[in-house]
Design an enzyme around this catalytic site. Sequence first.
Site, PDB file in Angstrom:
ATOM      1  N   ASP A  11       9.900 -63.899  10.999  1.00  0.00           N
ATOM      2  CA  ASP A  11       9.297 -62.771  10.283  1.00  0.00           C
ATOM      3  C   ASP A  11      10.362 -62.190   9.361  1.00  0.00           C
ATOM      4  O   ASP A  11      11.383 -61.664   9.834  1.00  0.00           O
ATOM      5  CB  ASP A  11       8.842 -61.749  11.332  1.00  0.00           C
ATOM      6  CG  ASP A  11       8.249 -60.492  10.718  1.00  0.00           C
ATOM      7  OD1 ASP A  11       8.339 -60.300   9.486  1.00  0.00           O
ATOM      8  OD2 ASP A  11       7.708 -59.686  11.484  1.00  0.00           O
ATOM      9  N   ILE A  12      10.117 -62.260   8.071  1.00  0.00           N
ATOM     10  CA  ILE A  12      11.127 -61.849   7.089  1.00  0.00           C
ATOM     11  C   ILE A  12      11.460 -60.358   7.194  1.00  0.00           C
ATOM     12  O   ILE A  12      12.565 -59.944   6.837  1.00  0.00           O
ATOM     13  CB  ILE A  12      10.649 -62.232   5.663  1.00  0.00           C
ATOM     14  CG1 ILE A  12      11.834 -62.384   4.704  1.00  0.00           C
ATOM     15  CG2 ILE A  12       9.627 -61.250   5.119  1.00  0.00           C
ATOM     16  CD1 ILE A  12      11.477 -63.055   3.392  1.00  0.00           C
ATOM     17  N   ASN A  25       1.568 -58.672  -5.594  1.00  0.00           N
ATOM     18  CA  ASN A  25       0.608 -58.920  -6.680  1.00  0.00           C
ATOM     19  C   ASN A  25       1.005 -58.035  -7.860  1.00  0.00           C
ATOM     20  O   ASN A  25       1.896 -57.198  -7.746  1.00  0.00           O
ATOM     21  CB  ASN A  25      -0.832 -58.654  -6.216  1.00  0.00           C
ATOM     22  CG  ASN A  25      -1.013 -57.232  -5.737  1.00  0.00           C
ATOM     23  OD1 ASN A  25      -0.853 -56.281  -6.515  1.00  0.00           O
ATOM     24  ND2 ASN A  25      -1.307 -57.051  -4.456  1.00  0.00           N
ATOM     25  N   GLY A  33      -0.889 -60.177   3.983  1.00  0.00           N
ATOM     26  CA  GLY A  33       0.173 -61.167   4.148  1.00  0.00           C
ATOM     27  C   GLY A  33       1.551 -60.548   4.279  1.00  0.00           C
ATOM     28  O   GLY A  33       1.731 -59.501   4.915  1.00  0.00           O
ATOM     29  N   ASP A  35       3.325 -59.143   2.042  1.00  0.00           N
ATOM     30  CA  ASP A  35       3.365 -57.868   1.308  1.00  0.00           C
ATOM     31  C   ASP A  35       2.987 -56.711   2.250  1.00  0.00           C
ATOM     32  O   ASP A  35       3.703 -55.697   2.346  1.00  0.00           O
ATOM     33  CB  ASP A  35       2.380 -57.977   0.135  1.00  0.00           C
ATOM     34  CG  ASP A  35       2.537 -56.891  -0.904  1.00  0.00           C
ATOM     35  OD1 ASP A  35       3.459 -56.078  -0.789  1.00  0.00           O
ATOM     36  OD2 ASP A  35       1.710 -56.859  -1.844  1.00  0.00           O
ATOM     37  N   SER A 118       3.310 -67.560  -2.866  1.00  0.00           N
ATOM     38  CA  SER A 118       2.023 -68.156  -3.289  1.00  0.00           C
ATOM     39  C   SER A 118       1.386 -69.090  -2.261  1.00  0.00           C
ATOM     40  O   SER A 118       0.307 -69.630  -2.523  1.00  0.00           O
ATOM     41  CB  SER A 118       2.152 -68.905  -4.637  1.00  0.00           C
ATOM     42  OG  SER A 118       2.309 -68.012  -5.706  1.00  0.00           O
ATOM     43  N   GLY A 120       0.099 -68.451   0.670  1.00  0.00           N
ATOM     44  CA  GLY A 120      -0.927 -67.863   1.532  1.00  0.00           C
ATOM     45  C   GLY A 120      -2.198 -67.632   0.730  1.00  0.00           C
ATOM     46  O   GLY A 120      -2.854 -68.584   0.286  1.00  0.00           O
ATOM     47  N   VAL A 121      -2.502 -66.363   0.504  1.00  0.00           N
ATOM     48  CA  VAL A 121      -3.722 -65.973  -0.212  1.00  0.00           C
ATOM     49  C   VAL A 121      -3.831 -66.667  -1.577  1.00  0.00           C
ATOM     50  O   VAL A 121      -4.923 -67.028  -2.015  1.00  0.00           O
ATOM     51  CB  VAL A 121      -3.720 -64.435  -0.423  1.00  0.00           C
ATOM     52  CG1 VAL A 121      -4.893 -63.987  -1.265  1.00  0.00           C
ATOM     53  CG2 VAL A 121      -3.725 -63.721   0.914  1.00  0.00           C
TER      54      VAL A 121
HETATM   55  N1  AR6 Z   1       7.449 -63.153   7.157  1.00  0.00           N
HETATM   56  C1  AR6 Z   1       7.573 -64.309   6.454  1.00  0.00           C
HETATM   57  N2  AR6 Z   1       6.534 -64.956   5.876  1.00  0.00           N
HETATM   58  C2  AR6 Z   1       5.310 -64.395   6.023  1.00  0.00           C
HETATM   59  C3  AR6 Z   1       5.080 -63.185   6.726  1.00  0.00           C
HETATM   60  C4  AR6 Z   1       6.233 -62.560   7.311  1.00  0.00           C
HETATM   61  N3  AR6 Z   1       6.129 -61.410   7.975  1.00  0.00           N
HETATM   62  N4  AR6 Z   1       3.753 -62.902   6.692  1.00  0.00           N
HETATM   63  C5  AR6 Z   1       3.159 -63.900   6.010  1.00  0.00           C
HETATM   64  N5  AR6 Z   1       4.087 -64.807   5.611  1.00  0.00           N
HETATM   65  P1  AR6 Z   1       0.941 -64.394   1.295  1.00  0.00           P
HETATM   66  P2  AR6 Z   1       0.796 -65.116  -1.573  1.00  0.00           P
HETATM   67  C6  AR6 Z   1       3.910 -66.058   4.848  1.00  0.00           C
HETATM   68  O1  AR6 Z   1      -0.534 -64.530   1.415  1.00  0.00           O
HETATM   69  O2  AR6 Z   1       0.125 -66.403  -1.267  1.00  0.00           O
HETATM   70  C7  AR6 Z   1      -0.900 -60.303  -0.725  1.00  0.00           C
HETATM   71  O3  AR6 Z   1      -2.098 -59.634  -0.430  1.00  0.00           O
HETATM   72  C8  AR6 Z   1       2.524 -66.685   4.840  1.00  0.00           C
HETATM   73  O4  AR6 Z   1       2.313 -67.421   6.062  1.00  0.00           O
HETATM   74  O5  AR6 Z   1       1.610 -63.232   1.927  1.00  0.00           O
HETATM   75  O6  AR6 Z   1       1.928 -65.108  -2.569  1.00  0.00           O
HETATM   76  C9  AR6 Z   1      -0.245 -59.802  -1.997  1.00  0.00           C
HETATM   77  O7  AR6 Z   1      -0.458 -58.426  -2.190  1.00  0.00           O
HETATM   78  C10 AR6 Z   1       2.612 -67.600   3.639  1.00  0.00           C
HETATM   79  O8  AR6 Z   1       3.243 -68.837   3.983  1.00  0.00           O
HETATM   80  O9  AR6 Z   1       1.389 -64.348  -0.289  1.00  0.00           O
HETATM   81  C11 AR6 Z   1      -0.929 -60.611  -3.048  1.00  0.00           C
HETATM   82  O10 AR6 Z   1      -2.183 -60.050  -3.423  1.00  0.00           O
HETATM   83  C12 AR6 Z   1       3.558 -66.831   2.683  1.00  0.00           C
HETATM   84  O11 AR6 Z   1       4.147 -65.794   3.480  1.00  0.00           O
HETATM   85  C13 AR6 Z   1      -1.158 -61.936  -2.386  1.00  0.00           C
HETATM   86  O12 AR6 Z   1      -1.204 -61.665  -0.976  1.00  0.00           O
HETATM   87  C14 AR6 Z   1       2.886 -66.202   1.497  1.00  0.00           C
HETATM   88  O13 AR6 Z   1       1.575 -65.749   1.842  1.00  0.00           O
HETATM   89  C15 AR6 Z   1      -0.011 -62.889  -2.616  1.00  0.00           C
HETATM   90  O14 AR6 Z   1      -0.337 -64.141  -2.080  1.00  0.00           O
END
Ligand code: AR6
Length: 171
Positions: A11-12, A25, A33, A35, A118, A120-121
């Site tokens: 967990d970062i 975003n 996620g 963020d 990028s 995740g979502v």
């Molecule tokens: N520590 C490390 N990595 C994580 C954590 C954490 N605590 N939580 C999730 N991840 P995402 P995106 C990973 O969806 O695709 C947001 O709503 C996750 O498993 O967080 O860039 C923003 O506001 C995945 O591998 O980011 C934007 O609207 C990675 O982080 C949108 O999502 C990125 O997933 C950005 O989407």
Amino acid sequence: MDPRIRLMQGDITRLAVDAIVNAANESLLGGGGVDGAIHRAAGPELLVECCRLGGCPTGQARLTQGYRLPARFVVHTVGPVWHGGGRGEAELLASCYRNSLALAAQAGAKSLAFPAISCGVYGYPVEEACRVAVTTLAEELPLWPEMEVVYLVAFDKRVLDAYHRCLGSVA
Ligand code: AR6
């Protein structure tokens, strides 16, 4: 491969590094996620500072304090939404890594941690995103000799495995 690039799973928001990167975003006003996790862990002061920034275009980065996080700084970057690869996604994702590294280094950070921007979502294919992350950091790190370590943080095993495969083939 630059030995300063390290992989880890976790967990970062828990990392005691100088700076962590947020996959934000364009509004910079929070979301789900990583963020959401960063804003929850940093506390409401982070949103107050983000509100003053007026957003951030895709591919660019903005610096804030880390507030209640162990990290001193947060670098907010906006990864591309995946549309199939024909809309400059790879170059935009590379820009996220390049600009975030530069901003952190210019702020004096010697340790930095990236989530899989990028992946995740925003739907970027994980294997390709990992390759962009590793190759961009390997190209850019020589510009920043004072940066001591850059962690690529995988939240789940799928991303960790992709990074391992990628580092194995690029090294
Ligand atoms: N520590 C490390 N990595 C994580 C954590 C954490 N605590 N939580 C999730 N991840 P995402 P995106 C990973 O969806 O695709 C947001 O709503 C996750 O498993 O967080 O860039 C923003 O506001 C995945 O591998 O980011 C934007 O609207 C990675 O982080 C949108 O999502 C990125 O997933 C950005 O989407």
